[in-house]
Design a protein around this motif. Structure first.
Motif, PDB file in Angstrom:
ATOM      1  N   PRO A 165       0.808  -1.220   0.000  1.00 14.70           N
ATOM      2  CA  PRO A 165       0.000   0.000   0.000  1.00 14.70           C
ATOM      3  C   PRO A 165       0.841   1.269   0.000  1.00 14.70           C
ATOM      4  O   PRO A 165       1.978   1.295   0.471  1.00 14.70           O
ATOM      5  CB  PRO A 165      -0.805  -0.112   1.292  1.00 14.70           C
ATOM      6  CG  PRO A 165       0.055  -0.936   2.193  1.00 14.70           C
ATOM      7  CD  PRO A 165       0.753  -1.927   1.299  1.00 14.70           C
ATOM      8  N   MET A 166       0.274   2.328  -0.528  1.00 11.19           N
ATOM      9  CA  MET A 166       0.850   3.661  -0.458  1.00 11.19           C
ATOM     10  C   MET A 166       0.573   4.226   0.934  1.00 11.19           C
ATOM     11  O   MET A 166      -0.507   3.990   1.500  1.00 11.19           O
ATOM     12  CB  MET A 166       0.215   4.536  -1.540  1.00 11.19           C
ATOM     13  CG  MET A 166       0.716   5.957  -1.623  1.00 11.19           C
ATOM     14  SD  MET A 166      -0.063   6.777  -3.058  1.00 11.19           S
ATOM     15  CE  MET A 166       0.544   8.447  -2.865  1.00 11.19           C
ATOM     16  N   THR A 167       1.516   4.975   1.502  1.00 10.36           N
ATOM     17  CA  THR A 167       1.335   5.516   2.841  1.00 10.36           C
ATOM     18  C   THR A 167       1.628   7.017   2.862  1.00 10.36           C
ATOM     19  O   THR A 167       2.387   7.527   2.034  1.00 10.36           O
ATOM     20  CB  THR A 167       2.256   4.804   3.854  1.00 10.36           C
ATOM     21  OG1 THR A 167       3.606   4.890   3.403  1.00 10.36           O
ATOM     22  CG2 THR A 167       1.856   3.342   4.005  1.00 10.36           C
ATOM     23  N   PRO A 168       1.058   7.741   3.825  1.00 10.65           N
ATOM     24  CA  PRO A 168       1.251   9.195   3.888  1.00 10.65           C
ATOM     25  C   PRO A 168       2.454   9.589   4.739  1.00 10.65           C
ATOM     26  O   PRO A 168       2.942   8.815   5.565  1.00 10.65           O
ATOM     27  CB  PRO A 168      -0.041   9.668   4.559  1.00 10.65           C
ATOM     28  CG  PRO A 168      -0.403   8.540   5.472  1.00 10.65           C
ATOM     29  CD  PRO A 168       0.027   7.276   4.772  1.00 10.65           C
ATOM     30  N   VAL A 169       2.922  10.807   4.539  1.00  8.72           N
ATOM     31  CA  VAL A 169       3.892  11.405   5.452  1.00  8.72           C
ATOM     32  C   VAL A 169       3.122  12.087   6.573  1.00  8.72           C
ATOM     33  O   VAL A 169       1.956  12.467   6.399  1.00  8.72           O
ATOM     34  CB  VAL A 169       4.803  12.421   4.727  1.00  8.72           C
ATOM     35  CG1 VAL A 169       5.627  11.743   3.653  1.00  8.72           C
ATOM     36  CG2 VAL A 169       3.980  13.568   4.141  1.00  8.72           C
ATOM     37  N   THR A 170       3.765  12.234   7.732  1.00  8.05           N
ATOM     38  CA  THR A 170       3.120  12.862   8.878  1.00  8.05           C
ATOM     39  C   THR A 170       3.536  14.327   8.984  1.00  8.05           C
ATOM     40  O   THR A 170       4.727  14.650   8.884  1.00  8.05           O
ATOM     41  CB  THR A 170       3.470  12.127  10.181  1.00  8.05           C
ATOM     42  OG1 THR A 170       3.041  10.768  10.086  1.00  8.05           O
ATOM     43  CG2 THR A 170       2.795  12.782  11.378  1.00  8.05           C
ATOM     44  N   ARG A 171       2.569  15.202   9.139  1.00  6.45           N
ATOM     45  CA  ARG A 171       2.814  16.626   9.307  1.00  6.45           C
ATOM     46  C   ARG A 171       1.980  17.131  10.496  1.00  6.45           C
ATOM     47  O   ARG A 171       0.937  16.571  10.829  1.00  6.45           O
ATOM     48  CB  ARG A 171       2.424  17.403   8.046  1.00  6.45           C
ATOM     49  CG  ARG A 171       3.251  17.047   6.815  1.00  6.45           C
ATOM     50  CD  ARG A 171       4.644  17.649   6.908  1.00  6.45           C
ATOM     51  NE  ARG A 171       5.398  17.477   5.667  1.00  6.45           N
ATOM     52  CZ  ARG A 171       6.232  16.475   5.435  1.00  6.45           C
ATOM     53  NH1 ARG A 171       6.393  15.532   6.368  1.00  6.45           N
ATOM     54  NH2 ARG A 171       6.902  16.385   4.297  1.00  6.45           N
ATOM     55  N   ALA A 172       2.434  18.208  11.088  1.00  9.89           N
ATOM     56  CA  ALA A 172       1.698  18.815  12.201  1.00  9.89           C
ATOM     57  C   ALA A 172       0.638  19.777  11.702  1.00  9.89           C
ATOM     58  O   ALA A 172      -0.374  20.018  12.374  1.00  9.89           O
ATOM     59  CB  ALA A 172       2.660  19.519  13.150  1.00  9.89           C
ATOM     60  N   ARG A 173       0.897  20.379  10.521  1.00 10.46           N
ATOM     61  CA  ARG A 173      -0.029  21.386   9.995  1.00 10.46           C
ATOM     62  C   ARG A 173      -0.521  20.991   8.608  1.00 10.46           C
ATOM     63  O   ARG A 173       0.152  20.256   7.872  1.00 10.46           O
ATOM     64  CB  ARG A 173       0.665  22.740   9.916  1.00 10.46           C
ATOM     65  CG  ARG A 173       1.112  23.296  11.261  1.00 10.46           C
ATOM     66  CD  ARG A 173       1.807  24.632  11.079  1.00 10.46           C
ATOM     67  NE  ARG A 173       2.251  25.201  12.353  1.00 10.46           N
ATOM     68  CZ  ARG A 173       2.917  26.342  12.471  1.00 10.46           C
ATOM     69  NH1 ARG A 173       3.210  27.054  11.377  1.00 10.46           N
ATOM     70  NH2 ARG A 173       3.271  26.772  13.655  1.00 10.46           N
ATOM     71  N   ALA A 174      -1.670  21.511   8.259  1.00 10.27           N
ATOM     72  CA  ALA A 174      -2.227  21.279   6.929  1.00 10.27           C
ATOM     73  C   ALA A 174      -1.360  21.967   5.871  1.00 10.27           C
ATOM     74  O   ALA A 174      -0.674  22.961   6.170  1.00 10.27           O
ATOM     75  CB  ALA A 174      -3.657  21.818   6.854  1.00 10.27           C
ATOM     76  N   PRO A 175      -1.341  21.485   4.665  1.00 10.47           N
ATOM     77  CA  PRO A 175      -0.551  22.124   3.603  1.00 10.47           C
ATOM     78  C   PRO A 175      -1.090  23.507   3.267  1.00 10.47           C
ATOM     79  O   PRO A 175      -2.217  23.870   3.647  1.00 10.47           O
ATOM     80  CB  PRO A 175      -0.715  21.163   2.424  1.00 10.47           C
ATOM     81  CG  PRO A 175      -1.977  20.432   2.702  1.00 10.47           C
ATOM     82  CD  PRO A 175      -2.077  20.313   4.185  1.00 10.47           C
TER      83      PRO A 175
END
Length: 328
Positions: A165-175
């Protein structure tokens, strides 16, 4: 001349089933060139291939349907000859009767015989959904195999047996451009890819392990796809204490890879599938609604949300900036 339909009649009561049950006597003569494939939702989903021969429909039950390419042979079980009238039959066979369940016509058309013997049948099918050369060959007793002899239609691609599966990166804020993303709940469940083919399910974990047996409650979902071959990406989530499969992407659909298609196209395909059942559903998505969806995730005590760029491809096995995980 032997009554070719004696066994057929012995299995059916015309007072209890709407199936055609012709009286004994000569059967109509045709050109030995009609075929029909019926999708049969009986005790287990299968497809019935019937070929006109000497006034009857010579029949095989094919549990996984016709093989789409020469790389795979499928089991075909010889059943009793059927009357010619059966080529037009659709309907409900009452529960408790032989073959009880729903019968629909999946395809029909004409065919050409290349060889016909007690052990081998070679034909060219010309229907609206199926066109090609096939051979049926007997292996033991009523068991035969069916093999496609010519290559599939242009553009057809065999689905991969396993897909990371494809997975996301983790961020604290929205783009900076949240409107360029569709926002989904991060369910916090077990990531699982559902491979559906011939009405059968193989469920694989994120590492590729076969976890079908542990989640056999999901097997009925495969039957709702009929002959459609798909790979779904999703999660197994406990909802109100009951495990439910939530689908949110479709990397492969019916012989067509969708890996390079944008997220919006894949979601449209997923929506068209109308996945909705007692223990399976389509995950909702909200384009541009980062703040509202994140707030709802907090209220529902979900771990977070995932933003997926509307133009993003599906990148198997990659942690990609096209997908962003925001904790609640």
């Amino acid at each position: 001349m032997a009554d070719r339909l004696k066994r057929y009649r012995s299995k059916r009561d015309p007072l209890r089933t709407a199936e055609p049950v012709p009286a004994e006597g000569p059967q109509p003569a045709g050109g030995d060139d009609t075929f029909v494939i019926q999708e049969h939702h009986a005790r287990s989903l299968h497809w019935d291939l019937r070929l006109e021969r000497d006034g009857v429909l010579v029949s095989w039950a094919i549990p996984k349907g016709l093989p789409p390419d020469p790389g795979t042979n499928h089991l075909a079980v010889r059943t009793e000859d059927h009357p010619m009238e059966y080529a037009a039959f659709e309907g409900e066979i009452p529960a408790g009767e032989y073959g009880g369940g729903t019968m629909t016509i999946w395809d029909r058309g004409s065919y050409e015989t290349e060889k016909w013997s007690d052990r081998e049948v070679k034909v060219v099918l010309r229907g609206s959904r199926v066109s090609g050369r096939y051979v049926l060959f007997r292996t033991r007793d009523r068991n035969w195999m069916i093999h496609r002899m010519d290559p599939p239609d242009d553009g057809w691609e065999r689905p991969p047996a396993s897909l990371a599966p494809m997975t996301p990166v983790t961020r604290a804020r929205a783009p900076r451009e949240p409107e360029a993303y569709a926002w989904e709940f991060a369910w916090g469940g077990l990531r699982a890819l559902a491979h559906v083919q011939g009405g059968r399910l193989t469920l694989r974990s994120a590492t590729g392990a076969d976890i079908t047996q542990e989640h056999r409650w999901l097997r009925p979902m495969a039957g709702t796809f009929g002959s459609r071959s798909v790979i779904l990406d999703g999660e197994i989530v406990p909802l109100a204490g009951t495990p439910v499969y939530v689908a949110f992407d479709v990397p492969h659909d019916d012989g067509r890879s969708l890996l390079t298609e944008p997220y919006t196209t894949r979601r449209a395909v997923l929506a068209d599938m109308a996945i909705a059942g007692p223990r399976w559903q389509t995950a909702p998505a909200w384009p541009g609604e980062a703040v509202a969806v994140r707030r709802a995730a907090r209220e529902q005590r979900l771990p977070g949300v995932v933003g997926k760029r509307l133009d993003s491809p599906y990148l198997p096995g990659e942690e990609s900036v096209y997908w962003i995980y925001l904790p609640s």
